[in-house]
Design an enzyme around this catalytic site. Structure first.
Site, PDB file in Angstrom:
ATOM      1  N   SER A 171      41.723   9.358  43.998  1.00 12.99           N
ATOM      2  CA  SER A 171      41.430   9.628  42.729  1.00 12.99           C
ATOM      3  C   SER A 171      40.763  10.460  42.593  1.00 12.99           C
ATOM      4  O   SER A 171      39.525  10.282  43.586  1.00 12.99           O
ATOM      5  CB  SER A 171      41.765   8.632  41.293  1.00 12.99           C
ATOM      6  OG  SER A 171      41.460   9.720  40.154  1.00 12.99           O
ATOM      7  N   ASP A 180      50.320   8.318  38.689  1.00 15.49           N
ATOM      8  CA  ASP A 180      50.417   8.345  37.199  1.00 15.49           C
ATOM      9  C   ASP A 180      51.928   8.104  36.880  1.00 15.49           C
ATOM     10  O   ASP A 180      52.754   9.500  37.083  1.00 15.49           O
ATOM     11  CB  ASP A 180      50.268   9.850  37.434  1.00 15.49           C
ATOM     12  CG  ASP A 180      48.477  10.325  37.520  1.00 15.49           C
ATOM     13  OD1 ASP A 180      47.823   9.592  36.617  1.00 15.49           O
ATOM     14  OD2 ASP A 180      47.861  11.015  38.695  1.00 15.49           O
ATOM     15  N   ALA A 183      40.057  19.317  42.413  1.00 16.21           N
ATOM     16  CA  ALA A 183      39.375  17.830  43.364  1.00 16.21           C
ATOM     17  C   ALA A 183      40.086  17.315  44.243  1.00 16.21           C
ATOM     18  O   ALA A 183      40.067  16.197  44.324  1.00 16.21           O
ATOM     19  CB  ALA A 183      38.490  17.321  42.296  1.00 16.21           C
ATOM     20  N   GLY A 198      45.481  12.226  48.837  1.00 10.80           N
ATOM     21  CA  GLY A 198      46.593  12.044  47.959  1.00 10.80           C
ATOM     22  C   GLY A 198      47.363  13.184  47.715  1.00 10.80           C
ATOM     23  O   GLY A 198      48.601  13.677  47.699  1.00 10.80           O
ATOM     24  N   HIS A 199      46.434  14.007  47.383  1.00 14.91           N
ATOM     25  CA  HIS A 199      47.240  15.854  47.330  1.00 14.91           C
ATOM     26  C   HIS A 199      48.153  16.257  48.444  1.00 14.91           C
ATOM     27  O   HIS A 199      49.026  16.764  48.600  1.00 14.91           O
ATOM     28  CB  HIS A 199      46.229  16.287  46.554  1.00 14.91           C
ATOM     29  CG  HIS A 199      44.988  16.397  45.130  1.00 14.91           C
ATOM     30  ND1 HIS A 199      43.987  15.721  45.385  1.00 14.91           N
ATOM     31  CD2 HIS A 199      46.244  16.423  44.002  1.00 14.91           C
ATOM     32  CE1 HIS A 199      44.368  15.876  43.824  1.00 14.91           C
ATOM     33  NE2 HIS A 199      45.283  16.434  43.524  1.00 14.91           N
ATOM     34  N   GLU A 219      52.550   9.295  42.259  1.00 14.03           N
ATOM     35  CA  GLU A 219      53.704   8.151  41.331  1.00 14.03           C
ATOM     36  C   GLU A 219      52.121   7.347  41.275  1.00 14.03           C
ATOM     37  O   GLU A 219      52.851   7.044  40.448  1.00 14.03           O
ATOM     38  CB  GLU A 219      54.270   7.425  42.575  1.00 14.03           C
ATOM     39  CG  GLU A 219      56.148   7.970  42.884  1.00 14.03           C
ATOM     40  CD  GLU A 219      56.578   6.580  43.612  1.00 14.03           C
ATOM     41  OE1 GLU A 219      56.311   5.233  43.668  1.00 14.03           O
ATOM     42  OE2 GLU A 219      57.769   6.641  43.784  1.00 14.03           O
ATOM     43  N   MET A 227      45.045  19.620  38.945  1.00 13.88           N
ATOM     44  CA  MET A 227      43.462  19.947  38.543  1.00 13.88           C
ATOM     45  C   MET A 227      42.874  20.076  39.269  1.00 13.88           C
ATOM     46  O   MET A 227      41.392  20.074  39.365  1.00 13.88           O
ATOM     47  CB  MET A 227      43.590  19.095  37.012  1.00 13.88           C
ATOM     48  CG  MET A 227      44.043  18.589  36.005  1.00 13.88           C
ATOM     49  SD  MET A 227      43.549  17.821  34.646  1.00 13.88           S
ATOM     50  CE  MET A 227      42.805  16.291  35.186  1.00 13.88           C
ATOM     51  N   ARG A 238      39.380  11.182  40.380  1.00 12.04           N
ATOM     52  CA  ARG A 238      37.683  10.707  39.823  1.00 12.04           C
ATOM     53  C   ARG A 238      36.729   9.636  40.485  1.00 12.04           C
ATOM     54  O   ARG A 238      35.262   9.392  40.357  1.00 12.04           O
ATOM     55  CB  ARG A 238      37.966   9.870  37.856  1.00 12.04           C
ATOM     56  CG  ARG A 238      38.215  11.046  37.207  1.00 12.04           C
ATOM     57  CD  ARG A 238      38.827  10.684  35.703  1.00 12.04           C
ATOM     58  NE  ARG A 238      39.019  11.408  34.974  1.00 12.04           N
ATOM     59  CZ  ARG A 238      40.341  12.092  34.717  1.00 12.04           C
ATOM     60  NH1 ARG A 238      41.100  10.623  35.067  1.00 12.04           N
ATOM     61  NH2 ARG A 238      40.372  12.960  33.881  1.00 12.04           N
TER      62      ARG A 238
END
Length: 300
Positions: free
Chosen positions: A192, A157, A32, A36-37, A155, A30, A194
């Site tokens: 994250s 999520d 941002a 991690g991405h 992982e 999504m 967020r």
């Protein structure tokens, strides 16, 4: 050296896909983007040791998975930054569709795939009704358009990963679903999108979540019982509002008690107005067989 491409329409996606004379590894996001991405992208690139692979990133803020009073309107967006991060991490293309590109006809996004109730009745499924229906509605459409051979998911999520695996199996799609262990910043907070909502002070509070879960895991390895009431109390005392704290079977996602088999201790909390999720795996003996289990538990 493959050129790096950015596009938005289904027509452009189809053209790009047909140009690829290799397998496609797909990393849906999504936006941002963060470290991690990047780990997901790098994992996809590492698959190319055996055969050539093109890595496609999608950026689509899915309105169907946001509930009332959630942060859809304020979800962080910075496409130029995302493009730079994805390119640097080794992606080959970014697809940034609009809602109309994903669902050109209003009737086409009606929910037709049903999630087994046991997979959604606990954890985030209980506290966010309709969330996972929104996830798999869009994921079904994305996979149909992209037609990847490998789907790369984080992982962090965990429940989402299990539900999407179930979706791929149910639809009998020829796609390998690969989970990638949660990546954490140097202080231990799971990356994250967020996290950027957090002030420095709030981050110091948010760090209590992984630390308290890790302490519970370590105590369990010393044959101490998992006391969810105490863990919940510890989180609350440290300024976190607990949405849920549960022990579940990591694959069935049904409530269970810690035992010699692998179990999942998972939590969702609010730190200020920011919702955070995290988990740890519990097992007080080494696994005998390690086949396609959670990478975070040393079972990949």
């Amino acid at each position: 050296m493959k050129k790096f491409s950015v596009f938005s329409t289904e027509t452009e996606l189809t053209h790009w896909r047909r140009e690829q004379k290799c397998l496609i590894a797909f990393v849906p996001t999504m936006g941002a983007l963060h470290a991690g991405h990047c780990q997901l992208i790098k994992t996809a690139q590492q698959l190319s040791s055996a055969q050539d692979i093109s890595v496609l990133i999608s950026i689509f803020v899915n309105p169907l998975q946001f509930g009332p009073n959630e942060d859809l309107e304020n979800y962080p967006k910075d496409l130029n930054k995302d493009i730079a991060i994805a390119k640097e991490a080794g992606a080959n293309a970014i697809w940034c569709p609009a809602f109309e590109d994903i669902f050109p006809r209003p009737e086409s996004f009606e929910q037709t795939i049903h999630i087994p109730s046991k997979l959604k009745k606990n954890l985030c499924g209980a506290s966010r009704p309709g969330h996972f229906e929104g996830v798999i509605t869009v994921m079904t459409r994305l996979l149909k358009l992209v037609q990847p051979k490998v789907l790369i998911l984080g992982e962090k999520d965990w429940q989402q990963l299990i539900i999407i695996r179930n979706l791929v199996n149910k639809l009998k799609l020829p796609i390998q679903v690969k989970g990638v262990a949660t990546l954490r910043d140097p202080e231990g907070l799971a990356y994250s999108s967020r996290n950027q909502y957090l002030s420095n002070y709030q981050k110091s509070i948010a760090l209590k979540l992984p630390r308290i879960l890790k302490e519970a895991e370590n105590n369990y390895k010393k044959n101490q019982k998992i006391d969810t009431n105490k863990i919940r109390s510890d989180l609350t005392k440290n300024g976190l509002k607990v949405e849920y704290l549960e022990v579940v079977d990591p694959f069935l996602l049904e409530s269970t008690k810690p035992s010699n088999k692998l179990t999942l201790l998972a939590a969702a909390v609010k730190c200020g107005e920011t919702r955070l999720i995290d988990h740890t795996f519990l097992m007080n003996r080494k696994p005998i067989v390690a086949i396609d289990g959670p990478a975070g538990a040393g079972k990949s």
